[in-house]
Scaffold this motif. Structure first.
Motif, short mmCIF file in Angstrom:
data_model
loop_
_atom_site.label_atom_id
_atom_site.label_comp_id
_atom_site.label_asym_id
_atom_site.label_seq_id
_atom_site.Cartn_x
_atom_site.Cartn_y
_atom_site.Cartn_z
N ALA A 31 85.16 2.10 -42.33
CA ALA A 31 85.55 2.00 -40.91
C ALA A 31 84.45 2.17 -39.91
O ALA A 31 83.72 2.99 -40.18
CB ALA A 31 86.80 3.22 -40.50
N ILE A 32 84.68 1.39 -38.92
CA ILE A 32 83.49 1.52 -37.70
C ILE A 32 84.32 2.08 -36.45
O ILE A 32 85.69 1.55 -35.93
CB ILE A 32 82.93 0.05 -37.46
N VAL A 33 83.79 2.94 -35.75
CA VAL A 33 84.46 3.54 -34.70
C VAL A 33 83.57 3.07 -33.24
O VAL A 33 82.36 3.15 -33.48
CB VAL A 33 84.37 5.01 -34.46
N MET A 34 84.09 2.50 -32.29
CA MET A 34 83.37 1.96 -31.34
C MET A 34 83.97 2.26 -29.82
O MET A 34 85.41 2.20 -29.83
CB MET A 34 83.00 0.64 -31.41
N ALA A 35 83.24 2.52 -28.74
CA ALA A 35 83.76 2.50 -27.61
C ALA A 35 82.68 1.93 -26.59
O ALA A 35 81.63 1.57 -27.03
CB ALA A 35 83.85 3.78 -26.84
N HIS A 36 83.06 1.47 -25.11
CA HIS A 36 82.28 0.75 -24.61
C HIS A 36 81.43 1.75 -23.53
O HIS A 36 81.30 2.75 -23.89
CB HIS A 36 83.22 -0.09 -23.47
N GLY A 37 80.34 1.09 -22.90
CA GLY A 37 79.46 1.51 -21.97
C GLY A 37 80.04 2.09 -20.46
O GLY A 37 81.14 2.32 -20.31
N PHE A 38 78.88 2.47 -19.63
CA PHE A 38 79.27 3.23 -18.44
C PHE A 38 80.23 2.15 -17.57
O PHE A 38 80.15 0.98 -17.12
CB PHE A 38 77.70 2.93 -17.56
N VAL A 41 85.85 -1.19 -19.93
CA VAL A 41 86.96 -0.96 -20.73
C VAL A 41 86.90 -1.69 -21.96
O VAL A 41 86.08 -2.68 -22.08
CB VAL A 41 88.16 -1.17 -20.02
N LYS A 42 87.77 -1.53 -22.98
CA LYS A 42 87.66 -2.27 -24.24
C LYS A 42 87.73 -3.60 -23.80
O LYS A 42 87.25 -4.31 -24.83
CB LYS A 42 88.66 -1.51 -25.17
N GLU A 43 88.62 -4.19 -23.15
CA GLU A 43 88.78 -5.51 -22.91
C GLU A 43 87.42 -6.50 -22.78
O GLU A 43 87.45 -7.64 -22.84
CB GLU A 43 89.98 -5.91 -22.02
N GLN A 44 86.66 -5.61 -22.22
CA GLN A 44 85.18 -6.59 -21.88
C GLN A 44 84.62 -6.74 -23.08
O GLN A 44 83.45 -6.22 -23.26
CB GLN A 44 84.48 -5.32 -20.77
N TYR A 45 85.21 -7.63 -24.19
CA TYR A 45 84.44 -7.86 -25.09
C TYR A 45 84.31 -7.26 -26.33
O TYR A 45 83.62 -7.70 -27.33
CB TYR A 45 83.15 -8.77 -24.65
N LEU A 46 84.69 -6.09 -26.25
CA LEU A 46 84.69 -5.22 -27.63
C LEU A 46 85.65 -5.70 -28.85
O LEU A 46 85.39 -5.58 -29.90
CB LEU A 46 85.10 -3.88 -27.24
N ASP A 47 86.81 -6.63 -28.47
CA ASP A 47 87.62 -7.28 -29.20
C ASP A 47 86.93 -8.19 -30.10
O ASP A 47 87.05 -8.25 -31.29
CB ASP A 47 88.81 -7.76 -28.46
N ARG A 48 86.12 -8.78 -29.42
CA ARG A 48 85.06 -9.75 -30.18
C ARG A 48 84.35 -9.08 -31.16
O ARG A 48 84.46 -9.82 -32.50
CB ARG A 48 84.26 -10.57 -29.21
N ASP A 200 82.78 -11.18 -13.29
CA ASP A 200 83.52 -12.18 -14.29
C ASP A 200 84.09 -11.67 -15.16
O ASP A 200 85.44 -12.20 -15.35
CB ASP A 200 82.31 -13.01 -14.87
N SER A 201 83.98 -10.83 -15.95
CA SER A 201 84.96 -10.05 -16.91
C SER A 201 86.24 -9.68 -16.38
O SER A 201 87.37 -9.87 -17.20
CB SER A 201 84.17 -9.05 -17.95
N HIS A 202 86.09 -8.87 -15.27
CA HIS A 202 87.32 -8.31 -14.78
C HIS A 202 88.22 -9.67 -14.33
O HIS A 202 89.47 -9.34 -14.72
CB HIS A 202 86.97 -7.56 -13.54
#
Length: 297
Positions: A31-38, A41-48, A200-202
């Motif tokens: 398993a890999i655990v991951m969260a985003h930066g400053f 939110v997760k929808e800003q390309y972490l799903d990719r 743009d991502s928002h």
């Protein structure tokens, strides 16, 4: 396959995210655990990234940081790096408890602010067997000094102090914009590349993202030095991905931190800016992380 999940932190908050499970028929997965930066939110390309890792046989836990997105926490829009580091460790505990996860093969991935967090986590949590830090924050104070003109620093410190006094008196936290198109604005992340990425991502994929952050988040950033213990990560394998044209997290600091790290380690240099690994350089950044995790998990 992606499923919505939630888990509790040790201080009682519910953090929400996704669990990606590979479709390879195995009974137990690394398993890999991951969260985003400053503020992200997760929808800003972490799903990719998670989808790419899952196709290679990894289960992936992706979650929103406390106070952001779908996760609980107050004050909203406050990024406390030390609490976020603790949440990574709670996320490891949660994913390790799942029936289809091999708890002896846990990796962590972070980018930007969370790229600094994973350095902290891996230095002290031996449950982590592999780490990849993408465009990591190395020194919060250096990042603040790069973003704020020296003649404006005394005023910023005065604002920190006034905000502390107001919050102590029961007032609401002072908020500021994360990005602004005007390069002279007093926002947290100045610069056209930051503005383009977040706005743009928002509009395209992350309506839950909000263009505001507490002033205290900047004070906490200024006090955060996530790479101080980078030499303690060994013998856990460490990968650092550096964007050589990065204007958000200082690339030369990442290179100096890499030199202080002990083996086994791996450096990836991308000829791009801070946000390009999520977009135009996604194939290069994700492939490098996949190869590292496959080698060590």
């Amino acid at each position: 396959m992606r499923a919505d999940i939630s888990f509790k932190t040790t201080d009682g908050l519910t953090l929400k995210g996704w669990l990606f499970t590979p479709q390879n028929g195995a009974d137990s997965h690394p398993a890999i655990v991951m969260a985003h930066g400053f503020t992200a939110v997760k929808e800003q390309y972490l799903d990719r990234y998670a989808e790419t890792f899952a196709r290679q046989g990894f289960a992936v836990l992706v979650y929103d940081n406390r106070n952001f997105g779908a996760s609980e926490g107050l004050p909203r829009q406050e990024a406390d790096p030390l609490l976020q580091v603790r949440d990574y460790r709670d996320a490891i505990t949660y994913v390790s408890s799942l029936e289809n996860i091999d708890a002896s093969r846990i990796g962590i991935w972070g980018s930007s602010y969370s790229g600094g967090h994973v350095l902290q986590v891996a230095a002290f949590d031996r449950r982590v067997k592999c780490v990849s830090a993408q465009v990591p924050a190395i020194s919060g104070s250096a990042d603040v000094r790069m973003a704020v003109r020296p003649d404006l620093m005394p005023g910023l410190v005065e604002a920190f102090e006034a905000d502390r006094a107001a919050r102590y008196a029961g007032d609401h936290p002072l908020l500021m914009e994360v990005v602004n198109e005007d390069p002279k604005s007093d926002c947290a992340l100045p610069g056209q590349d930051s503005y383009d990425y977040f706005i743009d991502s928002h509009h395209s994929v992350a309506p839950a993202w909000r263009n505001e952050v507490t002033l205290k988040s900047i004070e906490l950033l200024n006090e955060y030095e996530p790479a101080y213990a980078i030499d303690r990560i060994s013998p856990t394998p460490l990968q650092i991905i550096v964007a050589q044209k990065d204007t958000v997290t200082v690339p030369d600091l990442a290179l100096k931190a890499y030199e202080r790290a002990l083996q086994p380690k791996h450096l990836v240099l991308l000829d791009c800016g801070h946000f390009d690994p999520y977009l135009s350089e996604f194939e290069a950044s994700s492939s490098a992380a996949v190869e590292w995790f496959k080698r060590h998990l």
